[in-house]
Structure formats: structure tokens, C-alpha cells
Write a protein that holds these residues in place. Structure first.
Motif, mmCIF file in Angstrom:
data_model
loop_
_atom_site.group_PDB
_atom_site.id
_atom_site.type_symbol
_atom_site.label_atom_id
_atom_site.label_comp_id
_atom_site.label_asym_id
_atom_site.label_seq_id
_atom_site.Cartn_x
_atom_site.Cartn_y
_atom_site.Cartn_z
ATOM 1 N N ASN A 51 0.972 -1.126 -0.030
ATOM 2 C CA ASN A 51 -0.116 -0.013 0.134
ATOM 3 C C ASN A 51 0.814 1.158 0.034
ATOM 4 O O ASN A 51 0.564 2.252 -0.690
ATOM 5 C CB ASN A 51 -0.790 0.041 1.271
ATOM 6 N N ASP A 52 1.759 1.410 0.728
ATOM 7 C CA ASP A 52 2.834 2.401 0.560
ATOM 8 C C ASP A 52 3.316 2.603 -0.581
ATOM 9 O O ASP A 52 3.520 3.757 -0.958
ATOM 10 C CB ASP A 52 3.947 2.092 2.032
ATOM 11 N N ILE A 53 3.775 1.531 -1.074
ATOM 12 C CA ILE A 53 4.746 1.735 -2.318
ATOM 13 C C ILE A 53 3.789 2.076 -3.465
ATOM 14 O O ILE A 53 4.135 2.913 -4.428
ATOM 15 C CB ILE A 53 5.400 0.248 -2.781
ATOM 16 N N ASN A 54 2.650 1.302 -3.490
ATOM 17 C CA ASN A 54 1.285 2.152 -4.472
ATOM 18 C C ASN A 54 1.224 3.494 -4.056
ATOM 19 O O ASN A 54 0.930 4.375 -5.186
ATOM 20 C CB ASN A 54 0.208 1.311 -4.276
ATOM 21 N N GLY A 55 1.150 4.004 -2.982
ATOM 22 C CA GLY A 55 0.758 5.273 -2.826
ATOM 23 C C GLY A 55 1.765 6.155 -3.383
ATOM 24 O O GLY A 55 1.586 7.284 -3.751
ATOM 25 N N ASN A 56 3.162 5.928 -3.167
ATOM 26 C CA ASN A 56 4.051 6.733 -3.482
ATOM 27 C C ASN A 56 4.388 6.668 -5.031
ATOM 28 O O ASN A 56 4.735 7.870 -5.568
ATOM 29 C CB ASN A 56 5.362 6.402 -2.745
ATOM 30 N N ILE A 57 4.151 5.607 -5.771
ATOM 31 C CA ILE A 57 4.103 5.490 -7.101
ATOM 32 C C ILE A 57 3.217 6.489 -7.582
ATOM 33 O O ILE A 57 3.379 7.156 -8.747
ATOM 34 C CB ILE A 57 3.780 4.072 -7.734
ATOM 35 N N ARG A 58 1.606 6.414 -6.957
ATOM 36 C CA ARG A 58 0.650 7.482 -7.422
ATOM 37 C C ARG A 58 1.184 8.939 -7.509
ATOM 38 O O ARG A 58 0.846 9.720 -8.295
ATOM 39 C CB ARG A 58 -0.375 7.288 -6.671
ATOM 40 N N LYS A 59 1.843 9.327 -6.305
ATOM 41 C CA LYS A 59 2.344 10.846 -6.120
ATOM 42 C C LYS A 59 3.553 11.255 -7.280
ATOM 43 O O LYS A 59 3.550 12.148 -7.886
ATOM 44 C CB LYS A 59 3.098 10.764 -4.938
ATOM 45 N N LEU A 60 4.032 10.168 -7.588
ATOM 46 C CA LEU A 60 5.027 10.302 -8.670
ATOM 47 C C LEU A 60 4.635 10.506 -10.150
ATOM 48 O O LEU A 60 4.756 11.314 -10.974
ATOM 49 C CB LEU A 60 6.482 9.473 -8.945
ATOM 50 N N ARG A 61 3.622 9.533 -10.383
ATOM 51 C CA ARG A 61 2.783 9.441 -11.713
ATOM 52 C C ARG A 61 1.945 10.641 -11.691
ATOM 53 O O ARG A 61 1.982 11.317 -12.832
ATOM 54 C CB ARG A 61 1.927 8.245 -11.665
ATOM 55 N N GLY A 92 7.435 11.417 -1.840
ATOM 56 C CA GLY A 92 6.952 10.097 -2.322
ATOM 57 C C GLY A 92 8.057 9.187 -3.016
ATOM 58 O O GLY A 92 8.202 8.113 -2.587
ATOM 59 N N LEU A 93 8.919 9.716 -3.645
ATOM 60 C CA LEU A 93 10.162 9.130 -4.224
ATOM 61 C C LEU A 93 11.078 8.616 -2.938
ATOM 62 O O LEU A 93 11.537 7.751 -2.891
ATOM 63 C CB LEU A 93 11.158 10.013 -5.107
ATOM 64 N N LEU A 94 11.151 9.455 -2.111
ATOM 65 C CA LEU A 94 12.165 9.413 -0.877
ATOM 66 C C LEU A 94 11.602 7.848 -0.194
ATOM 67 O O LEU A 94 12.362 6.939 0.087
ATOM 68 C CB LEU A 94 12.164 10.404 0.252
ATOM 69 N N TRP A 95 10.355 8.064 0.142
ATOM 70 C CA TRP A 95 9.639 6.817 0.730
ATOM 71 C C TRP A 95 9.522 5.580 -0.128
ATOM 72 O O TRP A 95 9.699 4.334 0.360
ATOM 73 C CB TRP A 95 8.341 7.307 1.383
ATOM 74 N N LEU A 96 9.278 5.752 -1.382
ATOM 75 C CA LEU A 96 9.071 4.482 -2.337
ATOM 76 C C LEU A 96 10.763 3.907 -2.498
ATOM 77 O O LEU A 96 10.767 2.681 -2.247
ATOM 78 C CB LEU A 96 8.933 5.249 -3.620
ATOM 79 N N ASN A 97 11.733 4.778 -2.341
ATOM 80 C CA ASN A 97 12.970 4.355 -2.491
ATOM 81 C C ASN A 97 13.387 3.489 -1.133
ATOM 82 O O ASN A 97 13.946 2.437 -1.214
ATOM 83 C CB ASN A 97 14.081 5.367 -2.669
ATOM 84 N N GLY A 99 11.147 1.982 0.778
ATOM 85 C CA GLY A 99 10.446 0.647 0.412
ATOM 86 C C GLY A 99 11.156 -0.332 -0.537
ATOM 87 O O GLY A 99 11.259 -1.482 -0.119
ATOM 88 N N LEU A 100 11.570 0.058 -1.613
ATOM 89 C CA LEU A 100 12.500 -0.535 -2.457
ATOM 90 C C LEU A 100 13.726 -1.047 -1.846
ATOM 91 O O LEU A 100 13.871 -2.435 -2.097
ATOM 92 C CB LEU A 100 12.699 0.340 -3.895
ATOM 93 N N ARG A 101 14.225 -0.309 -1.068
ATOM 94 C CA ARG A 101 15.477 -0.822 -0.474
ATOM 95 C C ARG A 101 15.423 -1.859 0.648
ATOM 96 O O ARG A 101 16.012 -3.062 0.574
ATOM 97 C CB ARG A 101 16.310 0.400 0.241
ATOM 98 N N PHE A 102 14.230 -1.726 1.316
ATOM 99 C CA PHE A 102 13.709 -2.959 2.231
ATOM 100 C C PHE A 102 13.318 -4.161 1.437
ATOM 101 O O PHE A 102 13.730 -5.298 1.800
ATOM 102 C CB PHE A 102 12.494 -2.461 2.779
ATOM 103 N N THR A 103 12.790 -3.841 0.431
ATOM 104 C CA THR A 103 12.598 -5.386 -0.551
ATOM 105 C C THR A 103 13.776 -5.804 -1.071
ATOM 106 O O THR A 103 13.837 -7.115 -0.806
ATOM 107 C CB THR A 103 11.637 -4.719 -1.519
ATOM 108 N N ARG A 183 21.718 4.901 -6.538
ATOM 109 C CA ARG A 183 21.766 6.023 -7.232
ATOM 110 C C ARG A 183 20.806 6.854 -6.602
ATOM 111 O O ARG A 183 21.040 8.235 -6.526
ATOM 112 C CB ARG A 183 21.354 5.769 -8.652
ATOM 113 N N ILE A 184 19.434 6.711 -6.275
ATOM 114 C CA ILE A 184 18.374 7.764 -5.876
ATOM 115 C C ILE A 184 19.149 8.109 -4.538
ATOM 116 O O ILE A 184 18.973 9.327 -3.982
ATOM 117 C CB ILE A 184 17.191 6.970 -5.678
ATOM 118 N N ASP A 185 19.638 7.100 -3.563
ATOM 119 C CA ASP A 185 20.024 7.558 -2.260
ATOM 120 C C ASP A 185 21.068 8.484 -2.256
ATOM 121 O O ASP A 185 21.175 9.662 -1.673
ATOM 122 C CB ASP A 185 20.699 6.558 -1.364
#
Length: 197
Positions: A51-61, A92-97, A99-103, A183-185
Motif C-alpha cells: 500500500n505504501d509503495i502504491n501510494g508513493n508511485i501514485r504521487k510520482l505519476r 513520495g520518491l524518498l519513501w518509495l526508495n 520501500g524498494l531498499r527494504f524489499t 543512485r537515488i540515495d
């Protein structure tokens, strides 16, 4: 039989990076595919992350759709948003990244330690990545969720057959994800873009 990696629109290792940065559309397609992967787990353990990842993707999109070519790369998107004194997609990108790093960390630990169950791998990953950004209550939610992880064998089976092909594709996918999140970090750290977010 096609594997999960055969069916996704974009894989992290194929996301284009040019002089201006990471291609926004391709990055979001790859992140969408990662979110879909969580559905294969057949577990509620990752619903909070999904849910967190989807919400942050939505902000970026939404930011990309509002600004078009000015946001063609992730880096340009952040820079032009902050220039407008806004920060919704930047946050959104900060938190998406994160979540991606956790995964990445959880799946990489599982890949490197085939005798370890996912609950252990993702609990270790949480402690190394997201835990420091969460309050006591959220840490408790994650602690319970990580105990509900599926078995490693069940996850690998849900990603497809044959297993040696799945593991090869997973390794390549993880390498691409690692490269992008690092790279994003670095981009956030060098530009001090995450301050106060």
C-alpha cells in the motif's frame, strides 16, 4: 512456462539511465511490477508495504502527468518540483526508495541464504532499512507482519518454474534494483533533498 520476470512490463535492470538521470516512466513501471510481486506472496504480511509503495508511485505519476517532459527523469522531477516550493512527489520518491531498499535487502538476504526462511530475511531487512524511520507503533506492526511471511519455497514457486531460471532472473532483477536505489540515495544525499521530509 513463463516466470513472473517474463511477464512484467519493465524490470529494474532494464530501466534506462541517461545524462539527466533515471527514466521516470520505466522506473515507475518497474516499481509497479514489484508491487504486483507482493500479490504472489499470498500473504497479508506485505500489504502495508504494498500500500505504501502504491501510494508513493501514485504521487510520482501524478507529478509526471502534470509536468511531462520536465519530469522525464526521476532527478529532473525532484529538481523541478522543489524549484516550485512543492515536495509531495519528492517525499513520495524518498519513501518509495526506502520501500524498494527494504524489499531488495530482504530478497537479497533470502537469495544469499537459501536455508533461511523469508520471515528471518525480511525481519533482518526491516531492522537494517525502514525501522529507523518508523515510530514504536509502526515498528510493532511490521514485527507482526514479518512473522506472517510465506515460506521461501512457496515464494520461489509462485515466481515460476524452472527454479534455476527464476533464481537467475531474480539475481539480475536484484542487481538492477540495487543500482537504482543506491543512485537515488546518493542523489538525495548530495542534493540534501530529503531534509525535513
Amino acid at each position: 512456462m513463463p516466470t513472473y520476470f517474463d511477464t512484467i512490463a519493465m524490470s529494474f535492470e532494464n530501466v534506462k539511465i541517461d545524462d539527466d538521470g533515471i527514466d521516470t516512466i520505466q522506473f515507475l513501471q518497474a516499481a509497479d511490477a514489484l508491487s504486483q510481486m507482493f500479490s504472489l506472496f499470498n500473504s497479508t504480511a506485505f500489504s502495508v508495504v504494498q500500500n505504501d509503495i502504491n501510494g508513493n508511485i501514485r504521487k510520482l505519476r501524478e507529478r509526471y502527468e502534470a509536468t511531462g517532459d520536465k519530469s522525464r527523469t526521476i532527478e529532473l522531477l525532484v529538481q523541478n518540483e522543489l524549484a516550485e516550493k512543492k515536495h509531495n512527489a519528492t517525499q513520495g520518491l524518498l519513501w518509495l526508495n526506502r520501500g524498494l531498499r527494504f524489499t531488495y535487502t530482504g530478497l537479497k538476504h533470502s537469495y544469499d541464504h537459501p536455508d533461511t526462511e523469508l520471515s528471518t530475511s525480511f525481519t533482518t531487512a526491516y531492522g537494517a532499512t525502514l525501522s529507523k524511520f518508523h515510530n514504536f507503533i509502526t515498528r510493532g506492526i511490521f514485527s507482526v507482519a514479518m512473522k506472517a511471511c510465506p515460506y521461501r519455497a512457496a515464494l520461489l514457486k509462485s515466481l515460476g518454474e524452472p527454479q534455476d531460471r527464476v533464481l537467475t532472473q531474480l539475481d539480475e532483477w536484484l542487481a538492477g534494483l540495487d543500482k537504482l536505489t543506491q543512485r537515488i540515495d546518493k542523489f538525495y544525499a548530495e542534493g540534501n533533498y530529503g531534509k525535513g521530509l
